[in-house]
Design an enzyme around this catalytic site. Structure first.
Site, PDB file in Angstrom:
ATOM      1  N   THR A  64     -12.150  -5.206   8.124  1.00  0.00           N
ATOM      2  CA  THR A  64     -11.548  -5.404   9.450  1.00  0.00           C
ATOM      3  C   THR A  64     -11.311  -4.091  10.178  1.00  0.00           C
ATOM      4  O   THR A  64     -10.938  -4.096  11.355  1.00  0.00           O
ATOM      5  CB  THR A  64     -10.218  -6.174   9.343  1.00  0.00           C
ATOM      6  OG1 THR A  64      -9.382  -5.539   8.366  1.00  0.00           O
ATOM      7  CG2 THR A  64     -10.463  -7.616   8.938  1.00  0.00           C
ATOM      8  N   GLY A 117       0.691  -5.818   6.029  1.00  0.00           N
ATOM      9  CA  GLY A 117       1.266  -4.672   5.356  1.00  0.00           C
ATOM     10  C   GLY A 117       2.295  -3.947   6.179  1.00  0.00           C
ATOM     11  O   GLY A 117       3.471  -4.301   6.209  1.00  0.00           O
ATOM     12  N   ARG A 118       1.849  -2.916   6.894  1.00  0.00           N
ATOM     13  CA  ARG A 118       2.761  -2.018   7.586  1.00  0.00           C
ATOM     14  C   ARG A 118       3.734  -2.687   8.556  1.00  0.00           C
ATOM     15  O   ARG A 118       4.899  -2.247   8.631  1.00  0.00           O
ATOM     16  CB  ARG A 118       1.939  -0.930   8.297  1.00  0.00           C
ATOM     17  CG  ARG A 118       1.408   0.124   7.335  1.00  0.00           C
ATOM     18  CD  ARG A 118       0.313   0.971   7.944  1.00  0.00           C
ATOM     19  NE  ARG A 118      -0.947   0.246   8.029  1.00  0.00           N
ATOM     20  CZ  ARG A 118      -2.092   0.787   8.457  1.00  0.00           C
ATOM     21  NH1 ARG A 118      -2.121   2.044   8.853  1.00  0.00           N
ATOM     22  NH2 ARG A 118      -3.197   0.063   8.487  1.00  0.00           N
ATOM     23  N   LYS A 133       0.176  -8.082  -2.267  1.00  0.00           N
ATOM     24  CA  LYS A 133      -1.143  -7.498  -2.508  1.00  0.00           C
ATOM     25  C   LYS A 133      -0.972  -6.167  -3.217  1.00  0.00           C
ATOM     26  O   LYS A 133      -0.245  -5.295  -2.751  1.00  0.00           O
ATOM     27  CB  LYS A 133      -1.894  -7.267  -1.199  1.00  0.00           C
ATOM     28  CG  LYS A 133      -3.343  -6.808  -1.403  1.00  0.00           C
ATOM     29  CD  LYS A 133      -3.952  -6.199  -0.153  1.00  0.00           C
ATOM     30  CE  LYS A 133      -3.606  -4.720  -0.070  1.00  0.00           C
ATOM     31  NZ  LYS A 133      -4.418  -3.995   0.943  1.00  0.00           N
ATOM     32  N   ASP A 145       0.852  -1.190   0.000  1.00  0.00           N
ATOM     33  CA  ASP A 145       0.000   0.000   0.000  1.00  0.00           C
ATOM     34  C   ASP A 145       0.887   1.240   0.000  1.00  0.00           C
ATOM     35  O   ASP A 145       1.011   1.961   0.995  1.00  0.00           O
ATOM     36  CB  ASP A 145      -0.933  -0.024   1.210  1.00  0.00           C
ATOM     37  CG  ASP A 145      -1.896  -1.204   1.157  1.00  0.00           C
ATOM     38  OD1 ASP A 145      -2.370  -1.517   0.050  1.00  0.00           O
ATOM     39  OD2 ASP A 145      -2.162  -1.806   2.206  1.00  0.00           O
ATOM     40  N   ARG A 169      -1.488  -8.712  12.824  1.00  0.00           N
ATOM     41  CA  ARG A 169      -0.477  -7.930  13.527  1.00  0.00           C
ATOM     42  C   ARG A 169       0.407  -8.859  14.365  1.00  0.00           C
ATOM     43  O   ARG A 169      -0.084  -9.489  15.304  1.00  0.00           O
ATOM     44  CB  ARG A 169      -1.144  -6.888  14.438  1.00  0.00           C
ATOM     45  CG  ARG A 169      -1.887  -5.781  13.678  1.00  0.00           C
ATOM     46  CD  ARG A 169      -0.912  -4.915  12.939  1.00  0.00           C
ATOM     47  NE  ARG A 169      -1.542  -3.804  12.233  1.00  0.00           N
ATOM     48  CZ  ARG A 169      -1.902  -3.823  10.957  1.00  0.00           C
ATOM     49  NH1 ARG A 169      -1.710  -4.939  10.251  1.00  0.00           N
ATOM     50  NH2 ARG A 169      -2.433  -2.765  10.394  1.00  0.00           N
ATOM     51  N   HIS A 190     -17.291  -3.508  -6.713  1.00  0.00           N
ATOM     52  CA  HIS A 190     -18.671  -3.385  -6.222  1.00  0.00           C
ATOM     53  C   HIS A 190     -19.437  -2.457  -7.162  1.00  0.00           C
ATOM     54  O   HIS A 190     -19.228  -1.254  -7.151  1.00  0.00           O
ATOM     55  CB  HIS A 190     -18.658  -2.822  -4.805  1.00  0.00           C
ATOM     56  CG  HIS A 190     -19.980  -2.882  -4.115  1.00  0.00           C
ATOM     57  ND1 HIS A 190     -20.189  -2.372  -2.857  1.00  0.00           N
ATOM     58  CD2 HIS A 190     -21.186  -3.394  -4.495  1.00  0.00           C
ATOM     59  CE1 HIS A 190     -21.437  -2.567  -2.479  1.00  0.00           C
ATOM     60  NE2 HIS A 190     -22.061  -3.179  -3.459  1.00  0.00           N
ATOM     61  N   ASP A 191     -20.329  -3.034  -7.978  1.00  0.00           N
ATOM     62  CA  ASP A 191     -21.092  -2.228  -8.932  1.00  0.00           C
ATOM     63  C   ASP A 191     -22.243  -3.102  -9.439  1.00  0.00           C
ATOM     64  O   ASP A 191     -22.460  -4.213  -8.935  1.00  0.00           O
ATOM     65  CB  ASP A 191     -20.185  -1.761 -10.078  1.00  0.00           C
ATOM     66  CG  ASP A 191     -20.641  -0.447 -10.707  1.00  0.00           C
ATOM     67  OD1 ASP A 191     -21.870  -0.244 -10.821  1.00  0.00           O
ATOM     68  OD2 ASP A 191     -19.782   0.366 -11.084  1.00  0.00           O
ATOM     69  N   ILE A 192     -22.945  -2.628 -10.455  1.00  0.00           N
ATOM     70  CA  ILE A 192     -24.000  -3.441 -11.046  1.00  0.00           C
ATOM     71  C   ILE A 192     -23.359  -4.657 -11.723  1.00  0.00           C
ATOM     72  O   ILE A 192     -22.183  -4.611 -12.103  1.00  0.00           O
ATOM     73  CB  ILE A 192     -24.853  -2.626 -12.031  1.00  0.00           C
ATOM     74  CG1 ILE A 192     -24.000  -2.144 -13.210  1.00  0.00           C
ATOM     75  CG2 ILE A 192     -25.525  -1.442 -11.325  1.00  0.00           C
ATOM     76  CD1 ILE A 192     -24.821  -1.494 -14.321  1.00  0.00           C
ATOM     77  N   PRO A 193     -24.110  -5.760 -11.882  1.00  0.00           N
ATOM     78  CA  PRO A 193     -23.522  -6.984 -12.442  1.00  0.00           C
ATOM     79  C   PRO A 193     -22.803  -6.793 -13.773  1.00  0.00           C
ATOM     80  O   PRO A 193     -21.729  -7.364 -13.982  1.00  0.00           O
ATOM     81  CB  PRO A 193     -24.736  -7.909 -12.582  1.00  0.00           C
ATOM     82  CG  PRO A 193     -25.643  -7.482 -11.468  1.00  0.00           C
ATOM     83  CD  PRO A 193     -25.497  -5.986 -11.402  1.00  0.00           C
ATOM     84  N   PHE A 194     -23.368  -6.001 -14.675  1.00  0.00           N
ATOM     85  CA  PHE A 194     -22.736  -5.788 -15.986  1.00  0.00           C
ATOM     86  C   PHE A 194     -21.348  -5.185 -15.824  1.00  0.00           C
ATOM     87  O   PHE A 194     -20.381  -5.632 -16.466  1.00  0.00           O
ATOM     88  CB  PHE A 194     -23.618  -4.875 -16.847  1.00  0.00           C
ATOM     89  CG  PHE A 194     -23.005  -4.515 -18.168  1.00  0.00           C
ATOM     90  CD1 PHE A 194     -23.068  -5.400 -19.237  1.00  0.00           C
ATOM     91  CD2 PHE A 194     -22.361  -3.290 -18.354  1.00  0.00           C
ATOM     92  CE1 PHE A 194     -22.499  -5.078 -20.469  1.00  0.00           C
ATOM     93  CE2 PHE A 194     -21.788  -2.966 -19.579  1.00  0.00           C
ATOM     94  CZ  PHE A 194     -21.859  -3.859 -20.633  1.00  0.00           C
ATOM     95  N   LYS A 243     -11.738  -4.722  -4.349  1.00  0.00           N
ATOM     96  CA  LYS A 243     -13.053  -4.659  -3.687  1.00  0.00           C
ATOM     97  C   LYS A 243     -14.134  -4.229  -4.678  1.00  0.00           C
ATOM     98  O   LYS A 243     -14.893  -3.290  -4.433  1.00  0.00           O
ATOM     99  CB  LYS A 243     -12.998  -3.718  -2.480  1.00  0.00           C
ATOM    100  CG  LYS A 243     -11.991  -4.147  -1.419  1.00  0.00           C
ATOM    101  CD  LYS A 243     -11.957  -3.158  -0.273  1.00  0.00           C
ATOM    102  CE  LYS A 243     -11.045  -3.651   0.842  1.00  0.00           C
ATOM    103  NZ  LYS A 243      -9.614  -3.700   0.448  1.00  0.00           N
ATOM    104  N   GLN A 259      -6.910  -0.795  12.227  1.00  0.00           N
ATOM    105  CA  GLN A 259      -7.612  -2.066  12.267  1.00  0.00           C
ATOM    106  C   GLN A 259      -8.298  -2.261  13.620  1.00  0.00           C
ATOM    107  O   GLN A 259      -7.764  -1.888  14.657  1.00  0.00           O
ATOM    108  CB  GLN A 259      -6.642  -3.228  12.016  1.00  0.00           C
ATOM    109  CG  GLN A 259      -5.924  -3.170  10.686  1.00  0.00           C
ATOM    110  CD  GLN A 259      -6.822  -3.509   9.509  1.00  0.00           C
ATOM    111  OE1 GLN A 259      -8.009  -3.749   9.661  1.00  0.00           O
ATOM    112  NE2 GLN A 259      -6.256  -3.517   8.319  1.00  0.00           N
ATOM    113  N   ASP A 287      -6.447  -6.434  -4.799  1.00  0.00           N
ATOM    114  CA  ASP A 287      -7.487  -6.104  -3.813  1.00  0.00           C
ATOM    115  C   ASP A 287      -8.227  -4.835  -4.232  1.00  0.00           C
ATOM    116  O   ASP A 287      -7.987  -3.749  -3.704  1.00  0.00           O
ATOM    117  CB  ASP A 287      -6.831  -5.932  -2.441  1.00  0.00           C
ATOM    118  CG  ASP A 287      -7.856  -5.774  -1.325  1.00  0.00           C
ATOM    119  OD1 ASP A 287      -9.022  -6.181  -1.520  1.00  0.00           O
ATOM    120  OD2 ASP A 287      -7.483  -5.251  -0.259  1.00  0.00           O
TER     121      ASP A 287
END
Length: 242
Positions: free
Chosen positions: A131, A221-222, A37, A16, A192, A68-72, A66, A201, A64
């Site tokens: 998380t 990550g960190r 990632k 990140d 962690r 997230h939208d309409i199926p099309f 994530k 987190q 990563d």
């Protein structure tokens, strides 16, 4: 306890950061880590090429995004992201079963184009509850269930719709393993090592406890990327798991 190879394959280093730092870290970790990632910070700026750069360096990639939208839109997004060579892509379970099924179809199309078949298809993992959220946060957006109940509901929905697994905290990993079975891919962020700060987190766990709970892979990550010696820190985590 895991073998050395299993432990390295279970750890996903979260990059990140910007591209320069990401490449510095992968050069450092090349003989240690197997997975990285690539999240929104890198992908939104550098696009699919950053995935290929990681692949060229010999790493498996958890993309990563994530989604997230309409199926099309999700069908097209997952298809395009899969063509980048990503091994795993995250998708929001809250999008519902039709959206998840469309994402799975997009991944299957990309696998056919790439000529890798079902075995080489990009795997989809559904995001349950972030998380960084706790039950107070859920309540503030109108969700009255407990975190555990909401994660269970979303897990069943997404897995039955074609997701290969779930992203959840280690606190839910054990019940998810029991519900979804031995083949499900369970990825746990918020990991962690002992003594590390929690940061933003809320639902955290140590690497060993997350694996013991049933997690397949751990996103860290960190604690690694901001350590004085990322390689030494990575090896300490490996040793905790073997």
């Amino acid at each position: 306890m895991l073998s050395d190879t299993e432990a390295r394959n279970a750890l996903i280093v979260a990059l990140d950061c910007d591209r320069v730092r990401a490449l510095e870290l992968t050069d450092l970790l090349a003989d240690h880590a197997r997975w990285v990632k690539v999240g929104m910070t890198l992908f939104y700026r550098y696009g699919p090429g950053i995935v290929q750069e990681m692949k060229d360096r010999g790493f498996n990639v958890f993309l990563d995004l994530k989604v997230h939208d309409i199926p099309f839109q999700v069908h097209g997004a997952v298809r395009s992201a899969s063509l980048s060579g990503a091994d795993i892509i995250s998708i929001h379970a809250l999008g519902g079963s039709h959206m998840i099924a469309s994402g799975r179809s997009g991944a299957a199309e990309a696998a056919e184009i790439r000529g890798v078949g079902e075995k080489g298809r990009t795997k989809l993992v559904a995001i349950s509850i972030l998380t960084s959220m706790n039950e107070e946060d859920l309540s503030s957006i109108g969700v009255r269930d407990t975190v555990a109940s909401e994660v269970e509901r979303l897990a069943k929905l997404s897995y039955s719709a074609g997701a290969d697994g779930l992203v959840c905290s280690a606190q839910e990993a054990s019940s998810m393993r029991e519900i979804l079975g031995p083949e499900a891919l369970i990825i746990t962020p918020g990991i962690r090592p002992r003594g590390a700060e929690k940061g933003d987190q809320q639902r955290t766990a140590t690497p060993a406890s997350a694996i013991a709970a049933g997690a397949s892979k751990l996103v860290i990550g960190r604690p690694i990327t901001e350590a004085k010696d990322p390689c030494a820190t990575f090896e300490e985590i490996v040793n905790e798991l073997i």
